[in-house]
Motif scaffolding. Structure first.
Motif, PDB file in Angstrom:
ATOM      1  N   GLU A 552      20.773  65.026  57.627  1.00 16.54           N
ATOM      2  CA  GLU A 552      19.349  64.684  57.709  1.00 16.54           C
ATOM      3  C   GLU A 552      19.040  63.432  56.895  1.00 16.54           C
ATOM      4  N   GLN A 562      20.315  57.517  64.625  1.00 17.41           N
ATOM      5  CA  GLN A 562      19.563  58.484  65.428  1.00 17.41           C
ATOM      6  C   GLN A 562      19.895  58.263  66.901  1.00 17.41           C
ATOM      7  N   ASN A 593      17.363  74.073  63.088  1.00 17.33           N
ATOM      8  CA  ASN A 593      16.229  73.907  64.007  1.00 17.33           C
ATOM      9  C   ASN A 593      15.227  72.889  63.474  1.00 17.33           C
ATOM     10  N   ARG A 594      14.964  72.933  62.164  1.00 17.58           N
ATOM     11  CA  ARG A 594      13.999  71.986  61.588  1.00 17.58           C
ATOM     12  C   ARG A 594      14.488  70.549  61.733  1.00 17.58           C
ATOM     13  N   ASN A 596      16.658  69.400  63.916  1.00 15.87           N
ATOM     14  CA  ASN A 596      16.667  69.019  65.335  1.00 15.87           C
ATOM     15  C   ASN A 596      15.260  68.737  65.854  1.00 15.87           C
ATOM     16  N   GLU A 597      14.286  69.547  65.421  1.00 18.86           N
ATOM     17  CA  GLU A 597      12.903  69.290  65.844  1.00 18.86           C
ATOM     18  C   GLU A 597      12.404  67.948  65.333  1.00 18.86           C
ATOM     19  N   ARG A 598      12.901  67.532  64.198  1.00 13.90           N
ATOM     20  CA  ARG A 598      12.448  66.281  63.593  1.00 13.90           C
ATOM     21  C   ARG A 598      13.061  65.059  64.279  1.00 13.90           C
ATOM     22  N   ALA A 600      15.561  65.180  67.208  1.00 15.17           N
ATOM     23  CA  ALA A 600      16.142  65.270  68.555  1.00 15.17           C
ATOM     24  C   ALA A 600      15.307  64.485  69.561  1.00 15.17           C
ATOM     25  N   THR A 601      15.995  63.858  70.506  1.00 15.39           N
ATOM     26  CA  THR A 601      15.343  63.126  71.600  1.00 15.39           C
ATOM     27  C   THR A 601      16.095  63.420  72.882  1.00 15.39           C
ATOM     28  N   SER A 605      20.853  65.958  70.093  1.00 18.03           N
ATOM     29  CA  SER A 605      20.433  66.674  68.889  1.00 18.03           C
ATOM     30  C   SER A 605      21.394  66.312  67.770  1.00 18.03           C
TER      31      SER A 605
END
Length: 745
Positions: A552, A562, A593-594, A596-598, A600-601, A605
């Motif tokens: 991260e 990214q 999950n946190r 990836n939610e921040r 991921a496009t 992921s």
């Protein structure tokens, strides 16, 4: 801090000290120059007017002397002048001569108790109008003092000159510092690159090793090679340790006796499939990875807990099954534990008590009396099974890990002539920490039933010796690293564990380009993406959360990755009945999950978390497909994932990032060693790994592969067995001599 920055700071500090010293020196020197210049001008002025001054004094011509003094003070540097008589009266003076410097005041400075002893005098001083220089010259005619003249010189011009000089000096040194730093840094980088390239070529056998700067290093390398050569030549014909050499070692030194291995985990598990079929699994365990090749090489029997759903269906009447399925080179003797025994012995004391106690990973150990009772009972049951499997009264028994701390003593009581080699696969804590366990004395006494007790590192050996010295009545032989109790010696030795070489899984794995293509297709990664991989049991000591936070932070600091870098984590579920592991499972998933939610496009992921078991063949394929393997253990005895990654990379590509809290970090210096708790450092290591040139990757991987190939698992087992054979011979000789003494009496 970066070494270049540290070097520049030290260099600039040195230059600043040099500038300060030069500043003081130049200030003192320029003031001295000004003083000499003024003194010379004063002397010239007085000498030029000396005859007129002496004549005027003898005539008493005050008016003429005042005019003469006015002429002298017309010099651009002389402000005022006065003429004094021997009785310190003023005979003549210029109009603006300062009253504070009258004849009486100056006469006291001429270093004489009488006018006949007067000497020239001068001094810097300060008036309200600025700095001045006062000088006084005695006037004699035929050794007869007629008086003295005092001159006041203007020094206001010196301050601007001093400021200009200091300013020039400061600018010159700033320019010098910048230029010197740049030239020095460039020179150091060029020299370091040439030196490191030459050293790398020397390691590869390509460089001219006669260069003087390499001679000390070459001497140390030759000494190491000589020791290895001696070991190889003295033990069974030499050469790299291999299954054949290990088997020959057993035949020659231990008379071909089969090994009895005792471990909680079995090397092969038989599981029932939903359709009724049976599959064979190879558990994710460093212990299994290390010992299974040894057993295939030496044969024997592996006594372990049968935990597979189809294990009972696949054994014979004596609870034996031949493994591996493809060659059947040794037996597994399966032990059956009740749910209560498994909960107390395995989940309770072993993994809620001893595991967190021995690992500095911030989990509180839990000790229950019922768990201890089950632990003792299971150790006793395994001792009974080993005695049943022994076909002689002096078998060679390898006891593995913290599940069986009591077993060596139990075996010693039943088989006093047995050679018991116990290997403790996890760290051994210091004396204060092990004393947390209510039964620490029983654990230490149990382990001292061993003939040889092995740990991964000398540090853990030292900790055990300290614990035995503190808590038991024993003698510590620190010269031979042994504990002597009741006239029986237990050798304490470091045996860094390793992996098989060459690895059969590496041989079976597809080439790196094919492995990469298949893995990228399965994970749906774009062609230009970079892949990091971690393969671990889902355990809080493995630092999986710290690993994800480093990924991260990398994406935060360097957004160019990214969409171009993903980290695949294979996390095999482990000890799921323990609350701490259940919480870890939820925490790891929430963190993934946190992140990836921040970031991921689309289909990309950054974290690819797969909580499942992976067979060695698949693991080695993943290793070959990855650009990076990150081992972030918070505390680990050795960690064989790092060495398996090296064994898999026969293309000499990829970068290993390794926690400094692993035993492997003491051997694999060419890995990028990090503190996994330091997220910034770990993120920087990921960035460095992603940017590392292929040439540097090959150089690092070549060095690590050379080390692992020599220090492989067969050498690990061979060293223990050779030490055991020497110990057996010495004990047999001692026993023979003892019997002779009895006969003689």
């Amino acid at each position: 801090m970066n070494i270049t920055i540290r070097f520049l700071l030290a260099w600039l500090t040195m230059l600043a000290l040099l500038v300060s010293a030069a500043w003081i020196t130049v200030t003192h020197t320029t003031r001295s120059w000004f003083e000499k210049d003024v003194a010379l001008r004063s002397e010239l002025a007085v000498n030029g007017a000396r005859r007129a001054l002496l004549d005027g004094i003898e005539r008493g011509d005050a008016h003429g002397l005042s005019e003469l003094l006015a002429d002298i003070s017309r010099d651009e540097r002389i402000l005022a002048a006065t003429l004094c008589l021997p009785d310190l009266r003023t005979l003549g003076a210029t109009r603006d001569f300062p009253p504070a410097l009258d004849c009486a005041h100056i006469g006291q400075k001429l270093h004489g108790d009488s006018p006949a002893n007067w000497q020239p005098w001068s001094k810097f001083t300060e008036l309200p109008g600025g700095d001045i220089y006062v000088s006084a010259f005695p006037l004699f005619r035929e050794n007869r003092p007629l008086g003295f003249i005092v001159l006041i010189h203007d020094l206001s011009y010196t301050s601007p000159r001093e400021r200009s000089t200091r300013r020039f000096l400061l600018i010159a040194f700033v320019i010098l510092a910048v230029l010197a730093s740049a030239v020095t840094l460039l020179g150091v980088r060029l020299l370091w690159r040439r030196w490191s390239d030459a050293l790398r070529r020397m390691a590869l056998g390509e460089a001219d090793v006669r260069r003087p700067e390499f001679m000390p290093l070459l001497k140390d390398m030759r000494a190491l090679l000589d020791r290895l050569a001696h070991e190889e030549s003295s033990e069974l014909g030499g050469g790299r340790w291999s299954p054949q050499r290990l088997k020959l070692t057993l035949q020659r030194h231990l008379h071909g006796e089969r090994l009895i291995v005792v471990a909680n985990r079995e090397p092969y598990i038989h599981d029932r499939l939903p359709d009724g079929g049976i599959r064979v699994l190879h558990p994710a365990s460093g212990l299994v990875s290390a010992l299974e090749p040894v057993m295939r090489a030496c044969s024997g029997v592996w006594v372990a807990h049968g935990a597979g759903s189809a294990d009972r269906e696949t054994v014979d009447a004596r609870d034996h099954v031949r493994v591996p399925p493809d060659e059947e080179s040794y037996f597994v003797r399966r032990m059956w534990l009740s749910p209560e025994e498994e909960k107390g012995y395995y989940y309770g004391l072993a993994n809620e008590g001893l595991w967190p106690l021995c690992h500095v990973a911030h989990a509180r150990p839990i000790f229950r009396v019922d768990d201890w009772q089950h632990y003792r009972d299971v150790n006793q049951r395994f001792a009974d099974a080993v005695v049943q499997e022994a076909d002689t009264d002096d078998p060679v028994i390898l006891v593995q890990d913290y599940h069986f701390a009591l077993l060596p003593k139990l075996l010693r009581e039943r088989l006093p002539r047995a050679t018991v080699i116990t290997f403790w696969h996890i760290p051994w804590p210091n004396a204060e920490q092990i004393s947390i366990c209510p039964w620490h004395k029983e654990l230490i006494e149990g382990l001292l039933g061993s003939s040889i007790l092995g740990f991964h590192t000398q540090f853990h050996c030292n900790n055990f010796l300290d614990a035995a010295d503190r808590f038991l009545e024993s003698r510590i032989d620190r010269e031979d690293f042994a504990v002597v109790q009741n006239s029986r010696r237990t050798l304490i030795r470091p045996y860094p564990i390793s992996v098989e070489w060459p690895s059969r899984w590496a041989k079976a794995a597809p080439p790196a380009d094919l492995a990469r293509a298949s893995v990228f297709a399965e994970l749906k990664l774009p062609p230009g993406c970079r892949l990091g991989v971690g393969v671990d049991r889902l355990d809080y000591t493995k630092g999986i959360e710290e690993r994800f936070r480093a990924v991260e932070r990398l994406l935060e600091r360097e957004p160019q990755w990214q969409g171009r870098f993903s980290f695949l984590q294979i996390a095999s579920p482990s000890r799921t009945l323990i609350e701490r592991y259940g919480a870890l499972n939820a925490d790891v998933e929430a963190l993934a999950n946190r992140i990836n939610e921040r970031f991921a496009t689309g289909e990309w992921s950054p974290i690819l978390l797969q909580r499942r078991h992976a067979e060695p063949a698949e693991v080695f394929r993943l290793y070959r497909a990855a650009d990076i393997c990150y081992v972030s253990s918070l505390h680990d005895g050795m960690n064989l994932v790092a060495k398996e990654f090296i064994a898999a990379r026969d293309d000499e590509r990829g970068v290993l990032i390794l926690s400094k809290f692993t035993g492997a970090a003491r051997e694999l210096a060419e890995a990028l060693i990090v503190n996994p708790y330091d997220t910034e450092e770990a993120a920087s290591a990921l960035a460095a790994a992603l940017a590392m040139p292929e040439e540097e990757q090959r150089a690092r991987m070549y060095a690590m592969r050379s080390l692992v190939s020599e220090l492989n698992v067969y050498r690990w087992a061979g060293r223990m067995l050779l030490d055991a054979s020497r110990l057996r011979r010495s004990e047999q000789l001692a026993g023979l001599l003892g019997r002779r003494d009895e006969i003689g009496r």
